[in-house]
Scaffold this active site. Sequence first.
Site, PDB file in Angstrom:
ATOM      1  N   GLU A  35      73.616  24.438  10.907  1.00  0.00           N
ATOM      2  CA  GLU A  35      73.078  24.303  12.840  1.00  0.00           C
ATOM      3  C   GLU A  35      73.416  22.611  12.484  1.00  0.00           C
ATOM      4  OE1 GLU A  35      70.064  26.310  14.018  1.00  0.00           O
ATOM      5  OE2 GLU A  35      69.335  25.819  12.354  1.00  0.00           O
TER       6      GLU A  35
ATOM      7  N   GLU B  15      68.796  32.376   7.363  1.00  0.00           N
ATOM      8  CA  GLU B  15      67.246  32.813   7.852  1.00  0.00           C
ATOM      9  C   GLU B  15      66.377  34.000   8.086  1.00  0.00           C
ATOM     10  OE1 GLU B  15      69.326  28.235   9.531  1.00  0.00           O
ATOM     11  OE2 GLU B  15      69.796  30.830   9.359  1.00  0.00           O
TER      12      GLU B  15
HETATM   13  N1  T1G Z   1      62.961  23.748   2.123  1.00  0.00           N
HETATM   14  C1  T1G Z   1      61.968  23.335   1.471  1.00  0.00           C
HETATM   15  N2  T1G Z   1      62.292  23.878   0.168  1.00  0.00           N
HETATM   16  C2  T1G Z   1      63.595  23.643  -0.212  1.00  0.00           C
HETATM   17  C3  T1G Z   1      64.297  24.891   0.043  1.00  0.00           C
HETATM   18  C4  T1G Z   1      64.412  24.635   1.462  1.00  0.00           C
HETATM   19  N3  T1G Z   1      64.966  24.999   3.009  1.00  0.00           N
HETATM   20  N4  T1G Z   1      65.963  24.054  -0.360  1.00  0.00           N
HETATM   21  C5  T1G Z   1      64.943  24.854  -2.085  1.00  0.00           C
HETATM   22  N5  T1G Z   1      63.778  23.975  -1.701  1.00  0.00           N
HETATM   23  C6  T1G Z   1      63.487  23.992  -2.988  1.00  0.00           C
HETATM   24  C7  T1G Z   1      62.928  25.213  -3.958  1.00  0.00           C
HETATM   25  O1  T1G Z   1      61.747  25.261  -3.851  1.00  0.00           O
HETATM   26  C8  T1G Z   1      63.164  24.512  -5.348  1.00  0.00           C
HETATM   27  O2  T1G Z   1      61.989  23.588  -5.793  1.00  0.00           O
HETATM   28  C9  T1G Z   1      64.168  23.149  -5.254  1.00  0.00           C
HETATM   29  O3  T1G Z   1      64.893  23.229  -4.136  1.00  0.00           O
HETATM   30  C10 T1G Z   1      65.817  23.715  -5.881  1.00  0.00           C
HETATM   31  O4  T1G Z   1      66.085  24.691  -5.312  1.00  0.00           O
HETATM   32  C11 T1G Z   1      65.884  25.089  11.406  1.00  0.00           C
HETATM   33  C12 T1G Z   1      64.885  27.682  10.384  1.00  0.00           C
HETATM   34  C13 T1G Z   1      70.525  25.544  -1.362  1.00  0.00           C
HETATM   35  C14 T1G Z   1      71.235  27.196  -2.530  1.00  0.00           C
HETATM   36  O5  T1G Z   1      67.425  29.235   3.549  1.00  0.00           O
HETATM   37  O6  T1G Z   1      69.404  28.915  -0.903  1.00  0.00           O
HETATM   38  O7  T1G Z   1      66.833  26.362   8.067  1.00  0.00           O
HETATM   39  O8  T1G Z   1      61.086  24.861  -7.229  1.00  0.00           O
HETATM   40  O9  T1G Z   1      66.114  26.390  -6.682  1.00  0.00           O
HETATM   41  O10 T1G Z   1      69.091  27.393  -7.191  1.00  0.00           O
HETATM   42  O11 T1G Z   1      67.757  26.949  11.786  1.00  0.00           O
HETATM   43  O12 T1G Z   1      67.579  25.991  -2.633  1.00  0.00           O
HETATM   44  O13 T1G Z   1      62.080  22.624  -8.351  1.00  0.00           O
HETATM   45  O14 T1G Z   1      60.025  23.017  -6.657  1.00  0.00           O
HETATM   46  O15 T1G Z   1      67.173  27.126  -4.880  1.00  0.00           O
HETATM   47  O16 T1G Z   1      70.235  24.751  -7.024  1.00  0.00           O
HETATM   48  C15 T1G Z   1      67.472  27.941   5.167  1.00  0.00           C
HETATM   49  C16 T1G Z   1      66.996  27.745   1.011  1.00  0.00           C
HETATM   50  C17 T1G Z   1      65.897  27.443   6.221  1.00  0.00           C
HETATM   51  C18 T1G Z   1      68.547  28.065   1.681  1.00  0.00           C
HETATM   52  C19 T1G Z   1      69.921  25.493  -4.016  1.00  0.00           C
HETATM   53  N6  T1G Z   1      67.325  27.497   4.509  1.00  0.00           N
HETATM   54  N7  T1G Z   1      67.807  27.500  -0.507  1.00  0.00           N
HETATM   55  O17 T1G Z   1      69.874  26.961  -4.900  1.00  0.00           O
HETATM   56  O18 T1G Z   1      67.743  25.207  -6.558  1.00  0.00           O
HETATM   57  S1  T1G Z   1      65.997  28.105   7.364  1.00  0.00           S
HETATM   58  C20 T1G Z   1      67.902  28.156   3.511  1.00  0.00           C
HETATM   59  C21 T1G Z   1      68.698  27.687  -1.225  1.00  0.00           C
HETATM   60  C22 T1G Z   1      66.373  26.464   8.512  1.00  0.00           C
HETATM   61  C23 T1G Z   1      66.990  26.348  10.819  1.00  0.00           C
HETATM   62  C24 T1G Z   1      66.242  27.476  10.088  1.00  0.00           C
HETATM   63  C25 T1G Z   1      68.433  27.422  -2.683  1.00  0.00           C
HETATM   64  C26 T1G Z   1      70.082  26.258  -2.719  1.00  0.00           C
HETATM   65  P1  T1G Z   1      61.396  23.917  -6.775  1.00  0.00           P
HETATM   66  P2  T1G Z   1      66.812  25.691  -6.241  1.00  0.00           P
HETATM   67  P3  T1G Z   1      69.463  26.025  -6.763  1.00  0.00           P
END
Ligand code: T1G
Length: 700
Positions: free
Chosen positions: A109, A129
């Site tokens: 976004e 999401e």
């Molecule tokens: N927020 C907070 N922590 C996050 C995070 C996030 N968005 N994404 C990952 N982490 C933390 C995760 O818990 C882990 O922590 C560490 O980062 C490494 O992640 C307004 C409402 C990007 C593909 O859904 O898909 O945006 O365990 O082990 O395998 O419209 O992380 O080390 O303490 O997964 O390399 C939408 C979520 C949010 C993407 C990387 N975004 N993340 O994968 O590492 S909602 C997502 C992922 C939003 C808007 C809306 C994956 C990754 P810890 P990891 P990875």
Amino acid sequence: MADLVRLARHDDIAVITIDNPPVNALSPGVPEGIETLLHGAAQDSHIRAIVILGAGQTFIAGADIREFAKIVSGERPRISLDPFLRAIEDCLKPVVMAIHGAAFGGGLETAMAGHYRVIASDAQVGQPEVKLGLIPGAGGTQRLPRLAGVAKAVEMCAGGQPIRAQEALELGIVDRLLKGSLVEGAIAFAREIASKVPRKTRERDERLRDAAPAIFGFAREKARKLGRGMTAPLAAIDAVEAATRLPFDEGCRREAELFDECLYSPQSRALIHAFFGERTVAKIPGLPKDVKPAEIHRAAVVGAGTMGGGIAMTFANAGIPVIVKETAADALDRGMNAIRGNYAKSAAKGRLSQADVEQRLARITPQLTYEGFEQADILVEAVFENTVVKKQVFAEISKIAKPGCVLASNTSSLDIDEIASATARPEMVIGTHFFSPAHVMRLLEVVRGRGTAPGVIATAMALGKKLGKIAVLAGNCPGFIGNRMVGPYLREAQFLVEEGASVEQVNQALYDFGMAMGPLAMDDMAGLDIGWAIRKEFARFEKPGVRRPRVPDLLCELRRFGQKSGRGWSLYDADRKSSPDPETAALAEKTAKEFGIERRIILDEEIVDRCIYALVNEGARILEDGIALRAVDIDITYIYGYGFPAWRGGPMFYADTVGLNNILMRIQELQRKHGSDLWSPAPLLERLAKEGRSFVDFDT
Ligand code: T1G
């Protein structure tokens, strides 16, 4: 605290870098930091264009998911990202977004609020999401259809699957693919467009007009089928549809309404619990920090049956050469034909190219001897579920295996210590319980024995990730986490059939609850003979006089083992499609008469309560016994291994949403009706309920 955002000038180009490890989430301070630096660069007369990018492994991976719980609890206000995005979009100097790794959710976004986007060729973009029970809440459902077209925007927002850079370019989401240095490529691109008038995505309405109304109806049907029970995908479709009907600002307001409905829903809390749970289970408290997993470069599997074949495919799919051994040529041929058949199916569905198939098959070496086993880093036993047979195999492989080789058993319930006692190196023995079909199911239950070395645990857990699995560590007891809990779950389902519910009613009630399939359908798929063998193996532990299901043994004595024999609880045709079996119903009625079991009308609610609360109660015992490290480990086991709906968060999280006191009272009711041998509340459940606490509290 290091700056979350910083600016560097490259002559006439300003580069704003987001540095909020590990994934540059839009945590508090990040949008504000970007906006401040952007404003400064826009005022700077030397600057002609601005580049925004992420430090480390990725662009912005989205909003900070940890913040949502604080918003829902009222700990912090919900702050709209809209003003921040408009500041970018309304910037008078061109803003170029440079994407590497992942631009997900709020990350995409933010990128779409920029005027141009360039991307590394191996990067991905997406709106995942819905996997968190949410929808894009920062204009994604309004800007994405303006860039990618309505049909694709619906697919991406409702499905949540990311797309690769090349497809993003073809769709018009990004403007250029970059090879080599991202920052240099982005700066060069920024110079190219610096004199152009910034394009505001929100004003690019042309692609909204090519939306055929049927798109939304078709998408809703698909969402109801693929996301059965989930509400967010339908909300995402409503939001994108609003983009085709309303001006941008009103569309954003509609999106915000739908977003809030999702944010305050129990489904979102459950799915966010599952998101973090998937990462938490990889953390093993108590493993010494200096213990490092050993590398697995070569593997060998004993047994080419359904499980052995699937396990061999899993190694080959992860790029690891694997030997698969059988005792007889016909069994080996059957195993290899099944493997080839699975790959052919994947190729036919376009999931693999023929070249991929050949490459993976080339990594699998079928044979009738242990030749080459001495070079493997891990040996996996996947033979018949019998302790004597497994011990014999372990005695053989432990003589061949090289020092440091991991000796793993795919047993789904037998005693790992007993199996390890057949070797001279029990410290190298561990359980690696794959789920059928092993090349598809994402769960890997790693079972530590009394003597298993910490390094072997670390190696098995890391191997799980390398194989694309979610590895959960379990202690050694009959059935470990998953199958120990499935015992009481299935017991209640089988009792309910004896008491008057039909097989179809029991299956449908749990299916409607959200399970991937009903308990008796699952029993038929796994094979009733497996449960039969396990019941025989553990018969000596059974307390005399305690009621146990009779019909499953009777079905097995009639050689009705489920799908594999065309009938079990239900009848199955050649395509394994099920239909009611009147003989099973007759058998249940006859059994009830014989054992004096009262037959009655049973409501779906009772079926769900008894099956699910049996799971929860046994789960609490498993936590007490330390067989599972945390309640969330049980939740992840059931979501990825037993088809428990992720939007309910897993059995233990679900129990928290019902309220442990309510669960306790219901179990005490069942205890009074069915007796303490079958229904006595787990002490941990009683304690937490009395203290007004939850299983999530237990974990923290
Ligand atoms: N927020 C907070 N922590 C996050 C995070 C996030 N968005 N994404 C990952 N982490 C933390 C995760 O818990 C882990 O922590 C560490 O980062 C490494 O992640 C307004 C409402 C990007 C593909 O859904 O898909 O945006 O365990 O082990 O395998 O419209 O992380 O080390 O303490 O997964 O390399 C939408 C979520 C949010 C993407 C990387 N975004 N993340 O994968 O590492 S909602 C997502 C992922 C939003 C808007 C809306 C994956 C990754 P810890 P990891 P990875």
